[in-house]
Motif scaffolding. Structure first.
Motif, mmCIF file in Angstrom:
data_model
loop_
_atom_site.group_PDB
_atom_site.id
_atom_site.type_symbol
_atom_site.label_atom_id
_atom_site.label_comp_id
_atom_site.label_asym_id
_atom_site.label_seq_id
_atom_site.Cartn_x
_atom_site.Cartn_y
_atom_site.Cartn_z
ATOM 1 N N ASN A 76 0.844 -1.201 0.000
ATOM 2 C CA ASN A 76 0.000 0.000 0.000
ATOM 3 C C ASN A 76 0.877 1.248 0.000
ATOM 4 O OD1 ASN A 76 -2.657 -1.393 0.720
ATOM 5 N ND2 ASN A 76 -1.272 -2.097 2.331
ATOM 6 N N ASP A 95 -3.025 2.252 -8.054
ATOM 7 C CA ASP A 95 -3.505 1.800 -6.744
ATOM 8 C C ASP A 95 -2.824 2.576 -5.605
ATOM 9 O OD1 ASP A 95 -4.793 0.506 -4.726
ATOM 10 O OD2 ASP A 95 -3.491 -1.255 -4.741
ATOM 11 N N THR A 97 -3.261 5.345 -2.313
ATOM 12 C CA THR A 97 -4.196 5.801 -1.291
ATOM 13 C C THR A 97 -4.007 7.311 -1.124
ATOM 14 O OG1 THR A 97 -4.063 3.671 -0.203
ATOM 15 C CG2 THR A 97 -4.852 5.510 1.131
ATOM 16 N N ARG A 121 -8.869 4.609 -2.909
ATOM 17 C CA ARG A 121 -8.844 4.501 -1.445
ATOM 18 C C ARG A 121 -8.349 5.831 -0.866
ATOM 19 N NH1 ARG A 121 -5.264 -0.061 0.363
ATOM 20 N NH2 ARG A 121 -4.041 0.061 -1.523
ATOM 21 N N ASN A 154 -14.454 4.942 -1.060
ATOM 22 C CA ASN A 154 -13.556 3.947 -0.479
ATOM 23 C C ASN A 154 -12.724 4.540 0.669
ATOM 24 O OD1 ASN A 154 -12.519 1.447 -0.386
ATOM 25 N ND2 ASN A 154 -11.704 1.465 -2.494
ATOM 26 N N TYR A 155 -13.401 4.999 1.717
ATOM 27 C CA TYR A 155 -12.654 5.585 2.848
ATOM 28 C C TYR A 155 -12.153 4.456 3.731
ATOM 29 C CZ TYR A 155 -17.079 4.950 5.365
ATOM 30 O OH TYR A 155 -18.218 4.422 5.915
ATOM 31 N N GLU A 156 -10.872 4.400 3.947
ATOM 32 C CA GLU A 156 -10.361 3.273 4.741
ATOM 33 C C GLU A 156 -9.539 3.700 5.942
ATOM 34 O OE1 GLU A 156 -6.163 2.151 2.614
ATOM 35 O OE2 GLU A 156 -7.848 0.827 2.218
#
Ligand code: PLP
Length: 370
Positions: A76, A95, A97, A121, A154-156
């Protein structure tokens, strides 16, 4: 190549990572590799960390993140700079964040989702007292309301950043911690939950374990330096960077000979002046000359006169030195060390400034991993 070298000891990096891991127990670690891994080389550093299980990396810009992806980093990657709509497609493609720190940012995500039916994300940034990026505490509820209405996004994660966690007086850090807990409470009451919750940096890893939440974000400790002289320094981290440069010239001079720009240094006795091929254009801290020294074969010798752009001079006096010898500028070799923190304290700077400055013509050599 003749010139300065930064030998990056990846085995020491891994040693430091494992120490931090022990310190924080079952919490995740986001390894900060922004600014070319604090001057150490982002891709080799991230890949070395990935080889021992690191799965979160912090960078500042999307370009830094894409460099990691192109270099083969699969974990990530979070981009910490202020969100801009042009990041959205990059984030989807690579990909990444994103860092969301205002309602405007959230509205851009909502529009993007409407158009593309996808959401990168992201983690929500709360300003608890740094007064840099982030939602002011007073606007958190309204932001959360909007987020709740858009649960397709897509809040993580949710996070904040300490301003003073590396200081002896932790009152303000504790105030920020309480502010952050209050925000988490509000989220909870509104039925919002986040998989990743993070606040801690190197300073608070050392002195505020109650701020670990689910993940800590660590930079400087991984590179083997302490953020200040006010934190506990008992973690046996090792300096990852060994900054060296070659002696390219030697000359005998008489007592009283003036050396370098301004003629502010004169030889205290008959001596040998060496020229070392590194200067401030390579990241060597110019102001270190007044008290500064280098190490040759385990002995320290004084820097003679002002550091130049590409070279500096050393008073070698009666040293056993020859052209081509490598001197240690900072870091640690097999027989000596000059801690970067020692230089930082002496010249009123920080290890962050000194490490991230290393560049110019400095060649990075990675060692310590197969
Ligand atoms: C948001 C954020 N988190 C974590 C870090 C890592 O800090 P440190 O190197 O002190 O661990 C930084 C570094 O500047 C940062 O900006």
């Amino acid at each position: 190549m003749v010139g300065p070298k930064a030998i990056i000891n990846l085995d020491r990096l891994i040693h430091n990572y494992k120490l931090v891991k022990q310190e924080v127990g079952n919490k995740k670690i986001m390894a900060f590799v922004k600014a070319n891994a604090y001057g150490h080389g982002a891709v080799p550093v991230a890949k070395a960390l990935e080889s021992v299980g690191a799965d979160w990396f912090g960078v500042f810009t999307p370009e830094e993140a894409i460099e990691l992806r192109k270099g083969g980093v699969t974990g990530n990657i979070m981009v910490f700079c202020r969100f801009h709509p042009e990041f959205l497609e990059k984030a989807n493609k690579w990909d990444l964040t994103l860092n969301i720190s205002s309602e405007d940012d959230l509205n851009d995500l909502i529009t993007f989702h409407g158009d593309m039916n996808s959401s990168p994300r992201f983690h929500v940034k709360i300003d608890t007292g740094m007064t840099r990026l982030g939602l002011p505490i007073g606007s958190v509820s309204s932001f959360f309301n909007l987020l709740k209405k858009n649960s397709q996004l897509n809040y993580e994660g949710i996070y904040s950043h300490f301003a003073t966690a590396d200081e002896g007086d932790l009152d303000y850090a504790k105030f920020q911690l309480e502010q952050f807990k209050g925000v988490l409470d509000t989220a909870d009451k509104m039925g919002l939950s986040f998989q990743h919750v993070h606040l801690s940096n190197s300073g608070s890893v050392l002195n505020l374990p109650e701020s670990y939440f689910t993940m800590v974000r660590v930079g400087l400790l991984l590179y083997g330096a302490f953020p200040s002289d006010e934190v506990p320094r008992d973690l046996p981290i090792e300096p990852v960077m060994e900054f060296t440069a070659p002696v390219v010239n030697l000359r005998k001079v008489k007592a009283g000979t003036l050396v370098s720009y301004g003629g502010v240094w004169s030889a205290p006795n008959d001596t040998v002046i060496g020229v070392v091929q590194v200067g401030f254009a390579d990241g060597f801290p110019r102001s270190w000359y007044e008290e500064g020294c280098i190490s040759l074969k385990g002995e320290r010798y004084k820097i003679a006169g002002r550091v130049c752009m590409d070279q500096l001079m050393v008073d070698f006096f009666n040293a056993n030195v020859k052209r081509g010898d490598e001197v240690l500028l900072f870091g640690k070799n097999k027989i000596d060390s000059i801690p970067v923190e020692e230089i930082a304290e002496c010249i009123g700077s920080t290890a962050y400034v000194l490490l991230t400055a290393i560049g110019g013509r400095t060649e990075r050599i990675f060692s310590g991993l197969e």
